[in-house]
Scaffold this active site. Structure first.
Site, mmCIF file in Angstrom:
data_model
loop_
_atom_site.group_PDB
_atom_site.id
_atom_site.type_symbol
_atom_site.label_atom_id
_atom_site.label_comp_id
_atom_site.label_asym_id
_atom_site.label_seq_id
_atom_site.Cartn_x
_atom_site.Cartn_y
_atom_site.Cartn_z
ATOM 1 N N LYS A 1 0.861 -1.191 0.000
ATOM 2 C CA LYS A 1 0.000 0.000 0.000
ATOM 3 C C LYS A 1 0.891 1.232 0.000
ATOM 4 C CE LYS A 1 -4.426 0.814 0.123
ATOM 5 N NZ LYS A 1 -5.549 -0.057 -0.297
ATOM 6 N N ASP B 1 -6.895 4.208 -4.633
ATOM 7 C CA ASP B 1 -7.595 4.050 -3.353
ATOM 8 C C ASP B 1 -8.255 5.419 -3.143
ATOM 9 O OD1 ASP B 1 -7.638 2.035 -0.854
ATOM 10 O OD2 ASP B 1 -7.481 4.038 -0.022
HETATM 11 O O1 2IT Z 1 -8.074 -1.509 -0.863
HETATM 12 C C1 2IT Z 1 -7.966 -2.039 -1.976
HETATM 13 O O2 2IT Z 1 -8.059 -3.251 -2.140
HETATM 14 C C2 2IT Z 1 -7.709 -1.151 -3.119
HETATM 15 N N1 2IT Z 1 -7.665 0.061 -2.935
HETATM 16 C C3 2IT Z 1 -7.478 -1.719 -4.484
HETATM 17 C C4 2IT Z 1 -6.060 -2.156 -4.634
HETATM 18 C C5 2IT Z 1 -5.684 -2.625 -6.013
HETATM 19 O O3 2IT Z 1 -4.489 -2.941 -6.181
HETATM 20 O O4 2IT Z 1 -6.510 -2.678 -6.918
#
Ligand code: 2IT
Length: 444
Positions: free
Chosen positions: A124, A164
């Site tokens: 993340k 996100d």
């Molecule tokens: O919290 C999540 O799963 C997302 N924001 C999507 C992450 C993604 O790599 O598509």
């Protein structure tokens, strides 16, 4: 596993990282029993290794605003765990972002991605940059400055970011454009891209659609369905939009959306052009929902949360800890049947415990919202194969994945009295997959 000892040690090492310690605490409590049946895990300090990210990049992001002033934000990428596949997870641009936020999200992402059945590790990233009130040119300059530092740490087989909160198609476009220039390659290093340059159909809708597919599965387990059920949704961004669209398509009635300014209650249901209007609200960059009330002549509740309304289904779709114990008590007193976290860690641990104690159908974010990242996984596959699947192909795969995740939760979470503890089910299923992959790869 001595859960409390581990949590105390973690708190001493990372004081004040509230969200991170909350997310770890929730998982450790639910896997304790299973973990203790595997002395081989204890022997290699598996849990002590799993709770710490592989590495964290922190960097300064200087950029120039429209008035010519220099602004400085902080940027991060947390590469949490790649036992199953390349690090995968979104970027969050929001004023509230701290290292604790991104560590909790990276930790959750690791288990969520394991549940999707696709080969993706957890990561993340993001920044404390707030897109609110920024011009398009400012957003572009910030995105370019952000990726100028990030690009060297990521790649199609190492770490694949996506969106996100605060990072949607527009931001991924700007970030990807600059990345491509710096890396000298046109590959699948990001997901959530535009359809014209490698993006996948259904990716914008996927988190919300997947959430509703999961909720349908939960209801079905009790002989219920979504038709004519009243639904409270929080937020009004990409996730809330997808959930409202699919819930309506399947016959549910969404009566609320919310923003940082409060919530609106629309007893006639948020459907048709009203859902499209959500996109307009978001594009305005003002981060408020009050204009909906004015436009459609419904009530606006300033500084209040939608959980005070009497509904059958509650779907947090905004941000972590947006539903607390008091909210949970109100919802239960009003007869709520099902609560599905489509936001990440939308409910406080106390609220979750209360729902479970009361036997409410409760789906945790790492299962309910996994459709977003699962569809990102499908985007990676399409990029690697240099093809594009049709809407129906992607939607069918997404639906199947959500059904599989639901089945895993039931398998690991069904209690002797028949109640499905989805929190336990999701945590154990996700953990066991990551744990087995880590065991097989030695102490690294
Ligand atoms: O919290 C999540 O799963 C997302 N924001 C999507 C992450 C993604 O790599 O598509």
């Amino acid at each position: 596993m001595k859960t409390e000892v581990i949590l105390q040690a973690l708190e001493a090492k990372h004081p004040g990282e509230k969200e991170y310690l909350q997310a770890v605490g929730e998982v450790l409590h639910s896997i304790e029993g299973v973990y203790n049946q595997h002395p081989e895990f204890e022997k290699v300090k598996l849990i002590e290794r799993l709770v710490e990210p592989d590495r964290i990049f922190t960097f300064r992001v200087p950029w120039v605003d429209d008035a010519g002033n220099v602004q400085v934000n902080l940027g991060y990428r947390v590469q949490f765990n790649n036992a199953i596949g390349p690090y995968k997870g979104g970027l969050r641009f929001h004023a509230s972002v701290t290292l604790s936020t991104l560590k909790f999200l990276g930790f959750e992402q690791t288990f969520k991605n394991a549940l999707t059945t696709l080969p993706m590790g957890g990561g993340k990233g993001g920044s404390d940059f707030s897109p609110k009130g920024k011009s398009n040119a400012e957003i572009m300059r910030f995105c370019q400055a952000f990726v100028l530092e990030l690009w060297k740490h990521i790649g199609p087989d190492t770490d694949v970011p996506a969106g996100d909160i605060g990072v949607g198609g527009r931001e991924i476009g700007y970030i990807y454009g600059m990345y491509k220039k710096l890396a000298g390659e046109h590959t699948g290093t990001f997901t959530g891209k535009g359809l014209e340059f490698g993006g996948s159909l259904i990716r914008p809708e996927a988190t919300g659609f997947g959430g509703i597919y999961f909720v349908e599965n939960m209801l079905k387990g009790k002989g219920l369905n979504i038709i004519d059920k009243t639904i409270a949704i929080s937020g009004f961004g990409n996730v809330a939009w997808g959930a409202a669209l699919k819930a309506g398509e399947l016959g549910g009635k969404v009566v609320t959306i919310s923003g940082p300014d409060g919530y609106i209650y629309d007893p006639n249901g948020i459907s048709g052009e009203k859902i499209e209007y959500m996109l307009e609200l978001r594009d305005s960059g003002d981060d408020i929902v009050a204009p909906y009330a004015k436009k459609y002549g419904v009530e606006f509740f300033a500084d209040k949360k939608p959980w005070q309304q009497k509904v059958d289904i509650a779907l947090p779709c905004a941000i972590q800890n947006e539903l607390n114990l008091d909210d949970a008590k109100t919802l239960v007193a009003n007869g709520v049947t099902c609560v599905g976290e489509i936001s990440n860690m939308g409910c406080t641990n106390e609220a979750v415990d209360f729902f479970i104690e009361k036997g409410i159908l409760f789906g945790p974010g790492k299962a309910v919202n996994a459709g977003g990242v699962a569809t990102s996984g499908l985007e990676m596959t399409q990029n690697a194969m240099h093809i594009s699947w049709t809407t129906d192909e992607v939607d069918a795969k997404l639906h199947q994945i959500m059904n599989d995740i639901h089945a895993q939760c039931v398998k690991y979470g069904k209690q002797p009295n028949g109640y499905v503890n989805y929190v336990k089910g999701a945590n154990i299923a996700g953990f066991m997959k990551v744990a087995r992959a880590m065991m097989a790869q030695g102490i690294i």
